[in-house]
Design an enzyme around this catalytic site. Sequence first.
Site, PDB file in Angstrom:
ATOM      1  CG  HIS A   1      -2.188  -0.768   1.031  1.00  0.00           C
ATOM      2  ND1 HIS A   1      -2.246  -2.102   1.328  1.00  0.00           N
ATOM      3  CD2 HIS A   1      -3.418  -0.419   0.561  1.00  0.00           C
ATOM      4  CE1 HIS A   1      -3.463  -2.556   1.064  1.00  0.00           C
ATOM      5  NE2 HIS A   1      -4.198  -1.550   0.592  1.00  0.00           N
TER       6      HIS A   1
ATOM      7  CE  LYS B   1      -3.908  -0.248   4.600  1.00  0.00           C
ATOM      8  NZ  LYS B   1      -5.198   0.350   4.951  1.00  0.00           N
TER       9      LYS B   1
END
Length: 288
Positions: A154, A158
């Site tokens: 990600h 995040k």
Amino acid sequence: MTEPQTTTQATAPRSLRLGLVGYGRMGRMVHTVAQERGHRVTAVIDPHAPGATAPALTPELAGQVDAVIDFSAPATARDNILFYGRSGIPAVVGTTGWYDQLSAIQAELAGQPAAIVWSGNFSIGVRLFTRLAAQAAALFAPFADYDALLHEFHHAGKADSPSGTALQLAQAVQSEWPRQPQLETGRLDRQRRPQELHLSSTRGGHIPGTHTLIFDSPADTVELTHRARTREGFAAGAVQAAEWLAGGRRGLFTLDELLDDVFAAQMGTGASPQPKHKPSPDTAARKR
Ligand SMILES: NC(=O)c1ccc[n+]([C@@H]2O[C@H](COP(=O)([O-])OP(=O)(O)OC[C@H]3O[C@@H](n4cnc5c(N)ncnc54)[C@H](OP(=O)(O)O)[C@@H]3O)[C@@H](O)[C@H]2O)c1
């Protein structure tokens, strides 16, 4: 929009009047997708966002919309869901962070005219990928040469790891993979134990979300990967859930029941789904 969207076949979209509750990144994306699918946004509920028609939910909303799509904030999710359930406004709830209250909400909505679909991940591609992962695990399970592992990427911003989607994926795999029942999500400064399923995470760049499941043997490697391109997949799934609810269903559903309905329609069984209370990846995730 240039990308093709996954479209459910059980839905027969008519033009809906939609209310958007929460007009942040997801609410605005839902607005775009809803219009592209021929719907009208007739109310936008948000305390501060430019373009909002009201700062908070009011009883008048019931006369203004056929359904609402809620991507707002965890703090008010419970009150919002109870409002939708009691007023009978069909609602798609994408807001996360309230799942520890699911049982209490279910109890409070007993006997109410609730029509609600909730999911922590409205990407239909992810839901199908999760089912595929479980089926793949069932296929590989009898062959002891294969070891399973999971990895997710990600973007650098995040806040959590592993992702909730990765945890759901691990749970789906482990439901069909008895030889690695323990999930290990941390850094390993030792050999991995045979009974552990290692789920690792990498953070960097702008990656919206990539999840890979690997089956590895001395002879070969099999990789299954879901790669999200944008947040649009979440918005498209949420709008399709609103279309599905607008068919008159009543109950508290997850995205899994919508998918079951699509498959039942394809198989010609036509069985109308009932709200299930078996653990789905969504309900299992809230227990973690
Ligand atoms: N299920 C899925 O597929 C999925 C996918 C992505 C995100 N999400 C979840 O969806 C939620 C929203 O995400 P986001 O990225 O869109 O967040 P965001 O950009 O922060 O937008 C949330 C918006 O909702 C507003 N809001 C707060 N309380 C509200 C209330 N009671 N009524 C109406 N509006 C309210 C916020 O206003 P203020 O800023 O003024 O507070 C903000 O404008 C989060 O819980 C996120 O985890 C779910």
